[in-house]
Write an enzyme that holds these catalytic residues in place. Structure first.
Site, PDB file in Angstrom:
ATOM      1  N   THR A  25      -1.829  12.700 -16.719  1.00  0.00           N
ATOM      2  CA  THR A  25      -2.376  11.886 -17.797  1.00  0.00           C
ATOM      3  C   THR A  25      -3.892  11.881 -17.708  1.00  0.00           C
ATOM      4  O   THR A  25      -4.453  11.542 -16.666  1.00  0.00           O
ATOM      5  CB  THR A  25      -1.810  10.454 -17.662  1.00  0.00           C
ATOM      6  OG1 THR A  25      -0.421  10.517 -17.991  1.00  0.00           O
ATOM      7  CG2 THR A  25      -2.510   9.476 -18.585  1.00  0.00           C
ATOM      8  N   GLN A  99       6.050  16.936 -21.203  1.00  0.00           N
ATOM      9  CA  GLN A  99       6.740  15.817 -20.555  1.00  0.00           C
ATOM     10  C   GLN A  99       6.942  14.676 -21.562  1.00  0.00           C
ATOM     11  O   GLN A  99       5.975  14.127 -22.097  1.00  0.00           O
ATOM     12  CB  GLN A  99       5.944  15.319 -19.348  1.00  0.00           C
ATOM     13  CG  GLN A  99       6.799  14.392 -18.476  1.00  0.00           C
ATOM     14  CD  GLN A  99       6.043  13.772 -17.325  1.00  0.00           C
ATOM     15  OE1 GLN A  99       4.919  13.311 -17.486  1.00  0.00           O
ATOM     16  NE2 GLN A  99       6.678  13.722 -16.159  1.00  0.00           N
ATOM     17  N   HIS A 176      10.737  12.586 -18.509  1.00  0.00           N
ATOM     18  CA  HIS A 176      10.046  11.763 -17.504  1.00  0.00           C
ATOM     19  C   HIS A 176      10.980  10.637 -17.062  1.00  0.00           C
ATOM     20  O   HIS A 176      11.101   9.613 -17.728  1.00  0.00           O
ATOM     21  CB  HIS A 176       8.764  11.195 -18.102  1.00  0.00           C
ATOM     22  CG  HIS A 176       7.778  10.694 -17.086  1.00  0.00           C
ATOM     23  ND1 HIS A 176       8.133  10.383 -15.788  1.00  0.00           N
ATOM     24  CD2 HIS A 176       6.440  10.468 -17.164  1.00  0.00           C
ATOM     25  CE1 HIS A 176       7.044   9.973 -15.136  1.00  0.00           C
ATOM     26  NE2 HIS A 176       6.016  10.018 -15.944  1.00  0.00           N
ATOM     27  N   ASN A 179       8.406   7.466 -11.711  1.00  0.00           N
ATOM     28  CA  ASN A 179       7.206   6.614 -11.649  1.00  0.00           C
ATOM     29  C   ASN A 179       7.295   5.269 -12.354  1.00  0.00           C
ATOM     30  O   ASN A 179       6.284   4.724 -12.807  1.00  0.00           O
ATOM     31  CB  ASN A 179       5.980   7.387 -12.181  1.00  0.00           C
ATOM     32  CG  ASN A 179       5.581   8.526 -11.247  1.00  0.00           C
ATOM     33  OD1 ASN A 179       6.031   8.570 -10.107  1.00  0.00           O
ATOM     34  ND2 ASN A 179       4.763   9.442 -11.716  1.00  0.00           N
ATOM     35  N   TYR A 181       8.668   4.283 -15.213  1.00  0.00           N
ATOM     36  CA  TYR A 181       8.666   4.168 -16.668  1.00  0.00           C
ATOM     37  C   TYR A 181      10.098   3.939 -17.172  1.00  0.00           C
ATOM     38  O   TYR A 181      11.021   3.779 -16.373  1.00  0.00           O
ATOM     39  CB  TYR A 181       7.952   5.383 -17.280  1.00  0.00           C
ATOM     40  CG  TYR A 181       6.503   5.429 -16.829  1.00  0.00           C
ATOM     41  CD1 TYR A 181       5.619   4.415 -17.217  1.00  0.00           C
ATOM     42  CD2 TYR A 181       6.031   6.408 -15.962  1.00  0.00           C
ATOM     43  CE1 TYR A 181       4.295   4.401 -16.772  1.00  0.00           C
ATOM     44  CE2 TYR A 181       4.710   6.402 -15.517  1.00  0.00           C
ATOM     45  CZ  TYR A 181       3.853   5.394 -15.921  1.00  0.00           C
ATOM     46  OH  TYR A 181       2.552   5.369 -15.472  1.00  0.00           O
ATOM     47  N   ARG A 228      12.133  14.913 -14.264  1.00  0.00           N
ATOM     48  CA  ARG A 228      11.296  14.447 -13.146  1.00  0.00           C
ATOM     49  C   ARG A 228      11.792  13.093 -12.644  1.00  0.00           C
ATOM     50  O   ARG A 228      12.046  12.182 -13.438  1.00  0.00           O
ATOM     51  CB  ARG A 228       9.832  14.332 -13.583  1.00  0.00           C
ATOM     52  CG  ARG A 228       8.885  14.308 -12.393  1.00  0.00           C
ATOM     53  CD  ARG A 228       7.426  14.479 -12.776  1.00  0.00           C
ATOM     54  NE  ARG A 228       6.709  15.152 -11.687  1.00  0.00           N
ATOM     55  CZ  ARG A 228       5.510  14.811 -11.251  1.00  0.00           C
ATOM     56  NH1 ARG A 228       4.842  13.818 -11.818  1.00  0.00           N
ATOM     57  NH2 ARG A 228       4.934  15.464 -10.258  1.00  0.00           N
ATOM     58  N   ASN A 236       4.364   1.227  -9.898  1.00  0.00           N
ATOM     59  CA  ASN A 236       4.812   0.397 -11.025  1.00  0.00           C
ATOM     60  C   ASN A 236       5.894  -0.595 -10.626  1.00  0.00           C
ATOM     61  O   ASN A 236       6.801  -0.914 -11.414  1.00  0.00           O
ATOM     62  CB  ASN A 236       5.268   1.257 -12.220  1.00  0.00           C
ATOM     63  CG  ASN A 236       4.083   1.811 -13.015  1.00  0.00           C
ATOM     64  OD1 ASN A 236       3.032   1.184 -13.070  1.00  0.00           O
ATOM     65  ND2 ASN A 236       4.253   2.983 -13.602  1.00  0.00           N
ATOM     66  N   GLY A 323      -0.986  18.240  -8.402  1.00  0.00           N
ATOM     67  CA  GLY A 323      -1.611  17.398  -9.405  1.00  0.00           C
ATOM     68  C   GLY A 323      -3.117  17.417  -9.269  1.00  0.00           C
ATOM     69  O   GLY A 323      -3.824  18.171  -9.939  1.00  0.00           O
ATOM     70  N   ARG A 324      -3.617  16.595  -8.347  1.00  0.00           N
ATOM     71  CA  ARG A 324      -5.064  16.413  -8.242  1.00  0.00           C
ATOM     72  C   ARG A 324      -5.819  17.714  -8.000  1.00  0.00           C
ATOM     73  O   ARG A 324      -6.911  17.910  -8.528  1.00  0.00           O
ATOM     74  CB  ARG A 324      -5.363  15.384  -7.150  1.00  0.00           C
ATOM     75  CG  ARG A 324      -4.951  13.979  -7.573  1.00  0.00           C
ATOM     76  CD  ARG A 324      -4.831  13.031  -6.424  1.00  0.00           C
ATOM     77  NE  ARG A 324      -3.672  13.343  -5.573  1.00  0.00           N
ATOM     78  CZ  ARG A 324      -3.363  12.690  -4.476  1.00  0.00           C
ATOM     79  NH1 ARG A 324      -4.120  11.699  -4.080  1.00  0.00           N
ATOM     80  NH2 ARG A 324      -2.294  13.029  -3.777  1.00  0.00           N
TER      81      ARG A 324
HETATM   82  C1  LIG Z   1      -4.815  11.469 -12.881  1.00  0.00           C
HETATM   83  C2  LIG Z   1      -3.316  11.507 -12.662  1.00  0.00           C
HETATM   84  C3  LIG Z   1      -2.479  11.473 -13.754  1.00  0.00           C
HETATM   85  C4  LIG Z   1      -1.081  11.564 -13.593  1.00  0.00           C
HETATM   86  N1  LIG Z   1      -0.269  11.591 -14.689  1.00  0.00           N
HETATM   87  C5  LIG Z   1       1.054  11.817 -14.556  1.00  0.00           C
HETATM   88  C6  LIG Z   1       1.891  11.997 -15.707  1.00  0.00           C
HETATM   89  O1  LIG Z   1       1.428  12.010 -16.852  1.00  0.00           O
HETATM   90  N2  LIG Z   1       3.222  12.195 -15.485  1.00  0.00           N
HETATM   91  C7  LIG Z   1       3.757  12.218 -14.232  1.00  0.00           C
HETATM   92  O2  LIG Z   1       4.971  12.410 -14.087  1.00  0.00           O
HETATM   93  N3  LIG Z   1       2.987  12.072 -13.135  1.00  0.00           N
HETATM   94  C8  LIG Z   1       1.651  11.895 -13.272  1.00  0.00           C
HETATM   95  N4  LIG Z   1       0.860  11.816 -12.152  1.00  0.00           N
HETATM   96  C9  LIG Z   1       1.434  12.123 -10.841  1.00  0.00           C
HETATM   97  C10 LIG Z   1       1.227  13.612 -10.531  1.00  0.00           C
HETATM   98  O3  LIG Z   1       1.976  14.433 -11.413  1.00  0.00           O
HETATM   99  C11 LIG Z   1       1.628  13.958  -9.080  1.00  0.00           C
HETATM  100  O4  LIG Z   1       2.985  13.681  -8.889  1.00  0.00           O
HETATM  101  C12 LIG Z   1       0.773  13.184  -8.081  1.00  0.00           C
HETATM  102  O5  LIG Z   1      -0.602  13.310  -8.391  1.00  0.00           O
HETATM  103  C13 LIG Z   1       0.993  13.683  -6.663  1.00  0.00           C
HETATM  104  O6  LIG Z   1       0.659  15.055  -6.573  1.00  0.00           O
HETATM  105  P1  LIG Z   1      -0.718  15.549  -5.879  1.00  0.00           P
HETATM  106  O7  LIG Z   1      -0.713  14.977  -4.493  1.00  0.00           O
HETATM  107  O8  LIG Z   1      -0.639  17.053  -5.886  1.00  0.00           O
HETATM  108  O9  LIG Z   1      -1.857  15.031  -6.700  1.00  0.00           O
HETATM  109  C14 LIG Z   1      -0.533  11.674 -12.288  1.00  0.00           C
HETATM  110  C15 LIG Z   1      -1.401  11.682 -11.192  1.00  0.00           C
HETATM  111  C16 LIG Z   1      -2.765  11.617 -11.361  1.00  0.00           C
HETATM  112  C17 LIG Z   1      -3.672  11.683 -10.163  1.00  0.00           C
END
Ligand SMILES: Cc1cc2nc3c(=O)[nH]c(=O)nc-3n(C[C@H](O)[C@H](O)[C@H](O)COP(=O)(O)O)c2cc1C
Length: 365
Positions: A25, A99, A176, A179, A181, A228, A236, A323-324
């Site tokens: 996001t 998603q 989705h 997390n 939701y 997912r 949350n 992700g990050r």
């Molecule tokens: C800025 C940000 C936005 C995220 N948005 C979503 C999202 O839209 N949908 C989702 O399932 N997870 C979302 N996540 C979780 C990531 O998909 C991922 O599971 C999480 O960052 C852990 O992975 P990483 O350690 O590689 O960053 C988000 C995480 C971050 C940091």
């Protein structure tokens, strides 16, 4: 031995490597109307080196929105905006799923039609703060429990969104269910105290997720639908009385349905990447559930290039999502393959804003 750079199959789709861009996001859609735009297209096309891009969580309806600036997939303008994204990604040789998202009780009345209360399985207010439509933080509100007769229109919203995703040129959809939701709220006892056929037993709590999966499968075919999930995640304000029994059942049912993949989040980064560093001693979801789900498994959460290589080599996962690191490294697969240094991400530009911290992270020369 399988490596991150071996191709992998999701149904009939052949993905060029096992590095997945996790859904992220970023709250940068065009306002008003939550419409994806050219900048979003450029951002995703820069990341087309991933075997699979899972585009950011996208609300299926106005009721499903919970943050300002997140894109939707329920209006013609949004479909046209997403077309810019899918065309740019395909031109760059990428594969992209959307998603599908309904935030349930994580919304705020400022996002809701008629400023009504957010909806949820039960009227249980989560602890923590909502992100209002005018970019402020406010205490979560007590949601309104969905009436049984409203579930069919909720499912209809998922159907419309899944059809729109097809019109917009996506290669598939990810449901989705993670997390905290709406679908996760139905799954877990901490947020679901219903006494109808959507609450109580594990079967009943899983019903809505499976109905959504079946509806999406009817439109896309089973191989183009991923799911997912975040067992053991506490983001949350989530909790369940027996997460291993619950998610074992969910994964068993998804296995029977032959979905394209399951995308499991590891709880070691359970605040959905909201903090840095991993939680020591968190349960290892891919270990616990790998034996139950025999289909394609994508694992996410707190991976480094090294631990991702091990996960794929050991068979703990078929692919690993980042992700990050995908935020700050548009060419992450190339960097991992060549052992190049990784750009550091800037948390201040994760949510909202413009090209800064979005499309301006450098790729290797
Ligand atoms: C800025 C940000 C936005 C995220 N948005 C979503 C999202 O839209 N949908 C989702 O399932 N997870 C979302 N996540 C979780 C990531 O998909 C991922 O599971 C999480 O960052 C852990 O992975 P990483 O350690 O590689 O960053 C988000 C995480 C971050 C940091």
């Amino acid at each position: 031995m399988t490596t991150l750079f071996d191709s992998f199959k999701v149904g009939d789709l052949v993905l060029k490597n096992r590095l997945v861009m996790a859904p992220l996001t970023r709250m940068r859609s065009t306002q008003p109307g939550n419409v994806p735009n050219k900048l979003n297209a450029e951002y995703y096309a820069q990341r087309a080196g991933a075997g699979l891009i899972v585009a950011e969580a996208t609300q299926i309806s106005q009721q499903g929105q919970g943050y300002p600036g997140t894109p939707g997939i329920h209006s013609p303008e949004q479909v046209a905006g997403w077309k810019l994204v899918t065309e740019a990604v395909h031109r760059a040789g990428g594969v992209i799923f959307l998603q599908l998202w309904h935030v349930g009780r994580i919304s705020h009345s400022s996002h809701q039609p008629g400023r009504q209360a957010p909806v949820a399985p039960s009227a249980i207010r989560p602890s923590g703060k909502a992100f209002t439509a005018d970019w402020q933080m406010a205490d979560f509100e007590t949601p309104r429990a969905l009436e049984l007769k409203e579930i069919s229109s909720l499912l209809a919203d998922y159907v419309t969104a899944a059809k729109n995703a097809k019109l917009a040129g996506f290669d598939g959809v990810e449901i989705h269910g993670a997390n905290g939701y709406l679908l996760d709220q139905f799954l877990q006892t901490g947020s679901n105290q219903r006494t109808d056929k959507y609450g109580g037993s594990i079967e009943n709590r899983t019903r809505l997720l499976l109905e959504v999966v079946d509806a999406a499968t009817a439109i896309w075919g089973k191989a183009r639908v991923g799911v997912r999930l975040s067992p053991h995640g506490t983001f949350n304000d989530m909790s369940d009385s027996d997460p291993v029994a619950l998610f074992s059942y969910v994964l068993g049912e998804l296995g029977k349905r032959g979905v394209g993949y399951v995308h499991l989040i590891e709880p070691r980064s359970s605040n959905a990447g909201a903090g840095d560093g991993n939680i020591e001693g968190a349960p290892d979801n891919s270990k616990i559930f790998r034996g139950i789900f025999k289909g394609t498994l994508i694992s996410a959460g707190g991976y480094t290039p090294e631990t991702a290589k091990q996960a794929v080599a050991s068979g703990a996962a078929d692919a690993v999502a980042f992700g990050r690191l995908f935020i700050s490294n548009p060419d992450l697969p190339r960097r991992i393959q060549s052992g190049a240094e990784l750009n550091r991400y800037d948390r201040n530009t994760f949510y909202g804003g413009d090209a800064k911290g979005y499309t301006d992270y450098p790729a290797l020369g």
